[in-house]
Scaffold this motif. Structure first.
Motif, PDB file in Angstrom:
ATOM      1  N   PRO A 152       0.808  -1.232   0.000  1.00 41.16           N
ATOM      2  CA  PRO A 152       0.000   0.000   0.000  1.00 41.16           C
ATOM      3  C   PRO A 152       0.834   1.271   0.000  1.00 41.16           C
ATOM      4  N   THR A 153       1.974   1.267   0.684  1.00 48.28           N
ATOM      5  CA  THR A 153       2.786   2.487   0.724  1.00 48.28           C
ATOM      6  C   THR A 153       3.468   2.751  -0.617  1.00 48.28           C
ATOM      7  N   MET A 154       3.908   1.689  -1.294  1.00 48.49           N
ATOM      8  CA  MET A 154       4.528   1.873  -2.598  1.00 48.49           C
ATOM      9  C   MET A 154       3.494   2.185  -3.673  1.00 48.49           C
ATOM     10  N   ALA A 155       2.324   1.594  -3.580  1.00 47.10           N
ATOM     11  CA  ALA A 155       1.258   1.890  -4.546  1.00 47.10           C
ATOM     12  C   ALA A 155       0.796   3.337  -4.410  1.00 47.10           C
ATOM     13  N   GLY A 156       0.794   3.867  -3.200  1.00 42.41           N
ATOM     14  CA  GLY A 156       0.442   5.263  -3.000  1.00 42.41           C
ATOM     15  C   GLY A 156       1.407   6.202  -3.702  1.00 42.41           C
ATOM     16  N   PHE A 157       2.692   5.857  -3.658  1.00 40.42           N
ATOM     17  CA  PHE A 157       3.709   6.659  -4.351  1.00 40.42           C
ATOM     18  C   PHE A 157       3.487   6.656  -5.860  1.00 40.42           C
ATOM     19  N   ALA A 158       3.395   5.470  -6.456  1.00 40.64           N
ATOM     20  CA  ALA A 158       3.275   5.374  -7.914  1.00 40.64           C
ATOM     21  C   ALA A 158       1.947   5.948  -8.405  1.00 40.64           C
ATOM     22  N   GLY A 159       0.859   5.626  -7.704  1.00 42.59           N
ATOM     23  CA  GLY A 159      -0.436   6.158  -8.094  1.00 42.59           C
ATOM     24  C   GLY A 159      -0.489   7.673  -8.008  1.00 42.59           C
ATOM     25  N   GLY A 160       0.210   8.225  -7.019  1.00 42.00           N
ATOM     26  CA  GLY A 160       0.264   9.674  -6.877  1.00 42.00           C
ATOM     27  C   GLY A 160       0.886  10.349  -8.080  1.00 42.00           C
ATOM     28  N   VAL A 190       5.792  18.416  -2.869  1.00 40.16           N
ATOM     29  CA  VAL A 190       4.752  17.414  -3.128  1.00 40.16           C
ATOM     30  C   VAL A 190       5.361  16.162  -3.764  1.00 40.16           C
ATOM     31  N   GLY A 191       6.262  16.361  -4.728  1.00 39.06           N
ATOM     32  CA  GLY A 191       6.901  15.214  -5.358  1.00 39.06           C
ATOM     33  C   GLY A 191       7.727  14.400  -4.382  1.00 39.06           C
ATOM     34  N   MET A 192       8.501  15.068  -3.539  1.00 38.58           N
ATOM     35  CA  MET A 192       9.341  14.349  -2.579  1.00 38.58           C
ATOM     36  C   MET A 192       8.508  13.622  -1.532  1.00 38.58           C
ATOM     37  N   LEU A 193       7.397  14.200  -1.121  1.00 35.79           N
ATOM     38  CA  LEU A 193       6.533  13.516  -0.154  1.00 35.79           C
ATOM     39  C   LEU A 193       5.949  12.244  -0.758  1.00 35.79           C
ATOM     40  N   MET A 194       5.630  12.256  -2.037  1.00 39.98           N
ATOM     41  CA  MET A 194       5.148  11.035  -2.686  1.00 39.98           C
ATOM     42  C   MET A 194       6.279  10.011  -2.820  1.00 39.98           C
ATOM     43  N   ILE A 195       7.483  10.486  -3.116  1.00 38.20           N
ATOM     44  CA  ILE A 195       8.625   9.583  -3.285  1.00 38.20           C
ATOM     45  C   ILE A 195       8.958   8.846  -1.989  1.00 38.20           C
ATOM     46  N   LEU A 196       8.500   9.361  -0.854  1.00 41.47           N
ATOM     47  CA  LEU A 196       8.702   8.659   0.424  1.00 41.47           C
ATOM     48  C   LEU A 196       8.211   7.219   0.347  1.00 41.47           C
ATOM     49  N   GLY A 197       7.095   6.994  -0.360  1.00 38.80           N
ATOM     50  CA  GLY A 197       6.550   5.648  -0.458  1.00 38.80           C
ATOM     51  C   GLY A 197       7.493   4.675  -1.126  1.00 38.80           C
ATOM     52  N   ILE A 247       3.864   1.774 -14.858  1.00 38.81           N
ATOM     53  CA  ILE A 247       4.513   0.460 -14.946  1.00 38.81           C
ATOM     54  C   ILE A 247       4.810  -0.087 -13.558  1.00 38.81           C
ATOM     55  N   SER A 248       5.412   0.746 -12.714  1.00 40.55           N
ATOM     56  CA  SER A 248       5.746   0.288 -11.369  1.00 40.55           C
ATOM     57  C   SER A 248       4.500   0.055 -10.529  1.00 40.55           C
ATOM     58  N   LEU A 249       3.449   0.835 -10.746  1.00 39.65           N
ATOM     59  CA  LEU A 249       2.207   0.630  -9.995  1.00 39.65           C
ATOM     60  C   LEU A 249       1.663  -0.775 -10.226  1.00 39.65           C
ATOM     61  N   VAL A 250       1.718  -1.241 -11.470  1.00 39.89           N
ATOM     62  CA  VAL A 250       1.264  -2.603 -11.778  1.00 39.89           C
ATOM     63  C   VAL A 250       2.102  -3.623 -11.015  1.00 39.89           C
ATOM     64  N   VAL A 251       3.418  -3.405 -10.963  1.00 41.13           N
ATOM     65  CA  VAL A 251       4.306  -4.313 -10.223  1.00 41.13           C
ATOM     66  C   VAL A 251       3.952  -4.311  -8.739  1.00 41.13           C
ATOM     67  N   TYR A 252       3.759  -3.135  -8.167  1.00 42.81           N
ATOM     68  CA  TYR A 252       3.459  -3.039  -6.740  1.00 42.81           C
ATOM     69  C   TYR A 252       2.154  -3.748  -6.382  1.00 42.81           C
ATOM     70  N   LEU A 253       1.148  -3.610  -7.237  1.00 40.45           N
ATOM     71  CA  LEU A 253      -0.160  -4.182  -6.939  1.00 40.45           C
ATOM     72  C   LEU A 253      -0.194  -5.697  -7.105  1.00 40.45           C
ATOM     73  N   THR A 254       0.719  -6.246  -7.909  1.00 45.95           N
ATOM     74  CA  THR A 254       0.709  -7.687  -8.177  1.00 45.95           C
ATOM     75  C   THR A 254       1.786  -8.459  -7.421  1.00 45.95           C
ATOM     76  N   MET A 255       2.721  -7.782  -6.758  1.00 47.96           N
ATOM     77  CA  MET A 255       3.797  -8.492  -6.059  1.00 47.96           C
ATOM     78  C   MET A 255       3.297  -9.018  -4.708  1.00 47.96           C
ATOM     79  N   PRO A 256       3.936 -10.058  -4.169  1.00 43.50           N
ATOM     80  CA  PRO A 256       3.530 -10.566  -2.855  1.00 43.50           C
ATOM     81  C   PRO A 256       3.942  -9.595  -1.749  1.00 43.50           C
ATOM     82  N   GLU A 257       3.139  -9.540  -0.691  1.00 49.44           N
ATOM     83  CA  GLU A 257       3.481  -8.740   0.478  1.00 49.44           C
ATOM     84  C   GLU A 257       4.541  -9.485   1.288  1.00 49.44           C
ATOM     85  N   THR A 258       5.638  -8.787   1.653  1.00 46.80           N
ATOM     86  CA  THR A 258       6.760  -9.447   2.329  1.00 46.80           C
ATOM     87  C   THR A 258       7.001  -8.897   3.731  1.00 46.80           C
TER      88      THR A 258
END
Length: 442
Positions: free
Chosen positions: A322-330, A355-362, A425-436
């Motif tokens: 969820p944290t990485m998907a928030g970054f890419a979706g943003g 704003v960009g750097m706050l999104m990159i936090l994810g 592209i990365s959003l698709v990866v984040y949403l389909t990868m296993p949670e670790t």
């Protein structure tokens, strides 16, 4: 601070999948501090090149066409990234065979030495074509070093953490990278504010590189003084280390290797545009003074660095996905409005950067830990370093060049498409990868 013997035997039992408690021991905290400081000073020299790109263009290339000289300087910047996969393969494998400590010691020595070379190389007017040639060699060495640095330092920090604090510990890898950029930005702000343009071009920028090289020697001392991680020593003691970690990574972990590339695409592109190159881009495209742009960058970096550990804690609580998907979706949603808000004013640049750097936090809070969680200890440094470096070379190293080329060719309005496509592209990866987040770690 005493950084010697920071990891006595048995002090990292939590990091190998034992107790699920999120508390860090005193020894673990000391290891994270030592790893963070050492990594910070290494990245100062790397970031200084981007900050002084315009001045370097004037010093190391023939005068006459400023745009061509700047593009040549950025081409050298991009060529440095070509060596990152080479360094990742060689130095990542070295760290997997001989330990994180030895790998990190070698990378910081190479980075500092190359920084000194850039600082003392005469201008094009003094020695002709030899000047850009020496610059190119120094950047190749720095690229080689940076390629191995990420894998070694990420593995070291994440392996030094308690199970429930792996993202928090990994976030300090990016704290250290951003900290290096922040120090470089402060040096840039100081030199551009205090020195005249003539003095800055003559020798002022060189002082910044010399200072960065001296900080690299501090990082070298810190890394010599720490012990290796328990994950590596256990792998070594049980005979799990590989003679060819690169081959083992590709053959035994192909899905994880490809996943690291996908994880990195949006992160490296947005990071190098927003965190590294935006001051120069804003100066070239809007005419905003470089010292004003650097001040904005410095303030945003301070906020970014402070927020990173908290973003890591959030990932440890709610998960990597969820944290990485928030970054890419943003960035998919906001790339267009942000880049169209960029004007010749401090406020507009500050808001766009912040704003960009706050999104990159994810991304930044997760990248070290999510990559480390893909691989076992015997190939972890290589598995983090090599696919990451390949993605960075293609998407990060070329970002400043493509960004400047788009402006020079009259297509600045298309930059948002470049950013949004990578984020998608990365959003698709984040949403389909296993949670670790709760994965066993060894």
């Amino acid at each position: 601070m005493n950084t010697g013997s920071v990891m006595p035997a048995g002090s990292r039992r939590e990091s190998s999948g034992g107790a699920p408690t999120g508390k860090l021991s005193g020894a673990q905290r000391k290891a994270i501090v030592a790893g963070t400081i050492g990594n910070t000073v290494e990245w100062v020299d790397w970031a200084l090149y981007s900050i002084f790109a315009k001045i370097i263009a004037d010093e190391f290339f023939p005068k006459g066409n400023g745009a061509v000289a700047l593009l040549s300087t950025l081409a050298v910047f991009a060529v440095g990234f070509v060596m990152r996969p080479v360094g990742a393969a060689v130095l990542g494998a070295y760290a997997d065979r001989h330990g994180r400590k030895k790998g990190m010691t070698l990378t910081v020595a190479l980075m500092a030495g190359a920084g000194f070379i850039i600082a003392i190389t005469p201008s094009y007017e003094a020695i002709g074509v030899l000047s850009p040639l020496l610059l190119l060699i120094a950047r190749l060495v720095q690229g080689f070093s940076a390629g191995g640095e990420f894998g070694s330092s990420s593995a070291f920090l994440v392996e030094s953490a308690a199970r429930g604090r792996r993202a928090f510990a990994g976030a300090w890898q990016q704290v250290s990278v951003a900290g290096g950029v922040l120090i470089a930005s402060l040096l840039g702000t100081l030199t551009t504010s205090v020195l005249s343009d003539e003095t800055l071009h003559s020798w002022g920028w060189r002082v910044a590189f010399i200072f960065g090289g001296l900080l690299g020697l501090v990082g070298l001392w810190l890394r010599v003084s720490v012990e290796d991680t328990e994950s590596f020593t256990q792998a070594q003691g049980s005979g799990r280390t590989r003679t060819n970690p690169v081959k083992a990574m590709f053959v035994e972990h192909p899905a994880a290797t490809l996943r690291v590339v996908g994880i990195t695409i949006a992160g490296t592109l947005t990071y190098y545009i927003w965190v590294n190159y935006l001051p120069t881009y804003a100066n070239v495209t809007t005419g905003i003074p470089l010292k004003t742009a650097l001040l904005s960058q410095t303030l945003c970096l301070i906020i970014f660095v402070i927020a990173l550990p908290f973003a890591g804690l959030l990932s440890d609580r709610i998960g990597r996905k969820p944290t990485m998907a928030g970054f890419a979706g943003g960035f998919v949603v906001l790339a267009w409005p942000l880049l169209h808000l960029l004007h010749n004013s401090f406020l507009s640049l500050f808001l766009v950067q912040l704003v960009g750097m706050l999104m990159i936090l994810g991304y930044s809070a997760n990248c070290a830990v999510i990559m480390a969680e893909q691989f076992p200890a015997e190939v972890r440094a290589t598995g983090i370093a090599l696919p990451y470096a390949l993605a960075v070379a293609v998407f990060g190293g070329t970002a400043p060049y493509i960004t400047t080329w788009l402006h020079e060719s009259g297509h600045s309005d298309m930059l948002w498409i470049y950013v949004a496509a990578a984020a998608l592209i990365s959003l698709v990866v984040y949403l389909t990868m296993p949670e670790t987040k709760d994965k066993e770690f060894h």
